[in-house]
Scaffold this active site. Structure first.
Site, PDB file in Angstrom:
ATOM      1  N   TYR A 112      44.139  15.788  45.226  1.00  0.00           N
ATOM      2  CA  TYR A 112      44.977  16.957  45.500  1.00  0.00           C
ATOM      3  C   TYR A 112      44.422  17.800  46.647  1.00  0.00           C
ATOM      4  O   TYR A 112      45.173  18.450  47.353  1.00  0.00           O
ATOM      5  CB  TYR A 112      45.068  17.844  44.260  1.00  0.00           C
ATOM      6  CG  TYR A 112      46.197  17.527  43.322  1.00  0.00           C
ATOM      7  CD1 TYR A 112      46.359  16.247  42.810  1.00  0.00           C
ATOM      8  CD2 TYR A 112      47.089  18.519  42.932  1.00  0.00           C
ATOM      9  CE1 TYR A 112      47.384  15.966  41.937  1.00  0.00           C
ATOM     10  CE2 TYR A 112      48.113  18.237  42.055  1.00  0.00           C
ATOM     11  CZ  TYR A 112      48.271  16.976  41.559  1.00  0.00           C
ATOM     12  OH  TYR A 112      49.286  16.704  40.693  1.00  0.00           O
TER      13      TYR A 112
ATOM     14  N   LYS B 152      39.432   5.119  36.670  1.00  0.00           N
ATOM     15  CA  LYS B 152      39.898   3.822  37.203  1.00  0.00           C
ATOM     16  C   LYS B 152      38.697   3.186  37.894  1.00  0.00           C
ATOM     17  O   LYS B 152      38.735   2.870  39.089  1.00  0.00           O
ATOM     18  CB  LYS B 152      41.089   4.061  38.159  1.00  0.00           C
ATOM     19  CG  LYS B 152      41.775   2.802  38.651  1.00  0.00           C
ATOM     20  CD  LYS B 152      42.551   2.041  37.586  1.00  0.00           C
ATOM     21  CE  LYS B 152      43.129   0.765  38.158  1.00  0.00           C
ATOM     22  NZ  LYS B 152      43.757  -0.100  37.111  1.00  0.00           N
TER      23      LYS B 152
ATOM     24  N   ASP C  26      45.357   3.106  33.372  1.00  0.00           N
ATOM     25  CA  ASP C  26      46.570   2.338  33.046  1.00  0.00           C
ATOM     26  C   ASP C  26      46.625   2.052  31.548  1.00  0.00           C
ATOM     27  O   ASP C  26      47.677   2.192  30.905  1.00  0.00           O
ATOM     28  CB  ASP C  26      46.666   1.049  33.890  1.00  0.00           C
ATOM     29  CG  ASP C  26      45.389   0.218  33.909  1.00  0.00           C
ATOM     30  OD1 ASP C  26      44.345   0.694  33.425  1.00  0.00           O
ATOM     31  OD2 ASP C  26      45.439  -0.916  34.413  1.00  0.00           O
TER      32      ASP C  26
ATOM     33  N   ASP D 207      47.491  15.083  35.675  1.00  0.00           N
ATOM     34  CA  ASP D 207      48.872  15.519  35.936  1.00  0.00           C
ATOM     35  C   ASP D 207      49.841  14.538  35.283  1.00  0.00           C
ATOM     36  O   ASP D 207      50.772  14.931  34.579  1.00  0.00           O
ATOM     37  CB  ASP D 207      49.098  15.573  37.455  1.00  0.00           C
ATOM     38  CG  ASP D 207      50.514  15.971  37.818  1.00  0.00           C
ATOM     39  OD1 ASP D 207      51.038  16.900  37.185  1.00  0.00           O
ATOM     40  OD2 ASP D 207      51.098  15.331  38.714  1.00  0.00           O
TER      41      ASP D 207
ATOM     42  N   ASP E 164      52.130  14.962  31.452  1.00  0.00           N
ATOM     43  CA  ASP E 164      53.600  14.869  31.337  1.00  0.00           C
ATOM     44  C   ASP E 164      53.969  13.809  30.303  1.00  0.00           C
ATOM     45  O   ASP E 164      54.881  13.992  29.499  1.00  0.00           O
ATOM     46  CB  ASP E 164      54.243  14.486  32.680  1.00  0.00           C
ATOM     47  CG  ASP E 164      54.677  15.701  33.497  1.00  0.00           C
ATOM     48  OD1 ASP E 164      54.021  16.751  33.365  1.00  0.00           O
ATOM     49  OD2 ASP E 164      55.652  15.588  34.261  1.00  0.00           O
TER      50      ASP E 164
HETATM   51  C1  IPM Z   1      51.582  20.607  37.154  1.00  0.00           C
HETATM   52  C2  IPM Z   1      52.553  20.397  38.290  1.00  0.00           C
HETATM   53  C3  IPM Z   1      51.844  20.705  39.601  1.00  0.00           C
HETATM   54  C4  IPM Z   1      50.691  19.740  39.733  1.00  0.00           C
HETATM   55  C5  IPM Z   1      52.738  20.664  40.849  1.00  0.00           C
HETATM   56  C6  IPM Z   1      53.958  21.546  40.709  1.00  0.00           C
HETATM   57  C7  IPM Z   1      51.973  21.028  42.092  1.00  0.00           C
HETATM   58  O1  IPM Z   1      53.078  19.122  38.249  1.00  0.00           O
HETATM   59  O2  IPM Z   1      51.078  21.729  37.000  1.00  0.00           O
HETATM   60  O3  IPM Z   1      51.345  19.654  36.407  1.00  0.00           O
HETATM   61  O4  IPM Z   1      50.870  18.604  40.193  1.00  0.00           O
HETATM   62  O5  IPM Z   1      49.573  20.119  39.350  1.00  0.00           O
HETATM   63 MG    MG Z   2      52.549  18.015  36.523  1.00  0.00          MG
END
Ligand code: IPM
Ligand code: MG
Length: 353
Positions: free
Chosen positions: A138, A188, A220, A244, A248
């Site tokens: 990042y 990884k 993975d 990240d 999710d």
């Molecule tokens: C998160 C989001 C952010 C990230 C984006 C919006 C920059 O996806 O907080 O998980 O990738 O960290």
């Molecule tokens: Mg995110």
């Protein structure tokens, strides 16, 4: 205590408004703090041309904690990268040195059917993802898109120093100590040197935490195991990008990404608190968003920055009661429950605080 309120874009203002009502309710009970609004993300770009303006920088630097809604929207996707709302979020994390991102994925039993996985797979799920937040690909340099030999190439740099790895590993080991004492580090290392170092440093750090059982998993496989048998995990620690993605994924185990709060902390527990979901422009302004992730983020603020465990538990039990009473926003709705909007969900939480 001073709390900066950055509602942001899309559904941000609606969900933050509900979290603020919850905080205000606790204030009338004796909790002392001031709230100060500020601009971050697309709304800041519209007002000042920058996603993280100087005034916001001062506000959040002076504050003890930051409550954030969400940033971003399709209208900003064509701006130069440094003017995009997401850059505001990355800059605030970096400026405040918020390297430790805690993302708990907890399944409320009432929502077992809202998950796309079978109830018996997710029942009892309680995972804490500890994501490193200020390093990795990042922020790594060099980065860019440029011409090389007549064609464009794009590149980024995945980089971690051992100090960065050690400090996030410590946070994760300490968190594991307060839970079931199991830590899974995700990397990884079969392909990437950067994550070989990650594995080495986490293994070294483990010597100071003999009471925590450490395991390692390739990313993975971790992605697969999260949907195959998610209850095998207690605390997961990983880098910025893998964290990240995996967070999710983990959110969907709990029924909806609208349920997951997060805390991003520096080394003195100053924190930024935000739902892990985005600004959901498609439902913005429609009173349809789920405010629970943001309300639960307020509970995390009380716990981690203000050391107010009692207030945090009151918010979390209110969420449990409201779900048990059948209130659902559209993202977690199923027949037989009561569908409510964002504000009505806030009302229900307040009635149970
Ligand atoms: C998160 C989001 C952010 C990230 C984006 C919006 C920059 O996806 O907080 O998980 O990738 O960290
Ligand atoms: Mg995110």
């Amino acid at each position: 205590m001073k709390i900066a309120i950055l509602a942001g874009d899309g559904i941000g203002p609606e969900i933050v408004a509900q979290a603020v009502r919850v905080l205000e309710a606790l204030r009338s009970d004796g909790l002392k703090f001031e709230l100060e609004p500020g601009l971050l993300g697309g709304c800041a770009v519209d007002a000042t041309g920058e996603p993280f303006p100087e005034a916001t920088r001062r506000l959040v630097s002076d504050a003890d904690a930051v409550m954030l809604g969400a940033v971003g929207g399709p209208q900003y996707d064509t701006l130069p990268r440094e003017q995009r709302p997401e850059q505001g979020l990355l800059s605030i994390r970096k400026t405040l040195n918020l390297f430790a991102n805690l993302r708990p994925a907890v399944l409320y039993p009432e929502l077992a059917n809202a998950s796309t996985l079978k109830p018996e797979v997710v029942m009892g799920l309680d995972i804490l993802i500890v994501r490193e937040l200020t390093g990795d690909i990042y922020f790594g340099e060099p980065r860019g898109i440029e011409q090389r030999r007549g064609q464009r190439v794009g590149y980024n740099t995945m980089i971690y120093s051992e100090a960065e790895i050690r400090r996030i590993a410590k946070v994760a080991f300490q968190a594991a100590r307060k839970r079931n004492r199991r830590l899974c580090s995700v990397d990884k290392m079969n392909v990437l040197e950067c994550t070989q170092l990650w594995r080495d440093v986490v293994t070294e750090t483990a010597q100071d935490y003999p009471d925590v059982e450490l395991s390692h998993m390739l990313v993975d496989n971790a992605a697969m195991q999260l949907v195959r048998n998610p209850r095998q995990f207690d605390v997961v620690v990983t880098g910025n990008m893998f964290g990240d993605i995996l967070s999710d994924e983990a959110s969907m185990l709990t029924g909806s990404i609208g349920m997951l709060p997060s805390a991003s902390l520096d080394d003195r527990n100053k924190g930024l608190y935000e739902p892990i979901h985005g600004s959901a422009p498609d439902i913005a302004g429609k009173d349809a968003a789920n405010p629970l992730a943001t309300i639960l983020s307020a509970a995390m603020m009380l716990r981690y920055t203000f050391d107010e465990e009692a207030g945090a538990s009151r918010i979390e039990s209110a969420v449990k009661k409201v779900l048990a009473s059948g209130y659902r926003t559209q993202d977690i709705y199923e027949p037989g429950t009561k569908k409510v909007g964002t504000a009505a969900m806030g009302d229900a939480i307040l009635a149970n605080i």
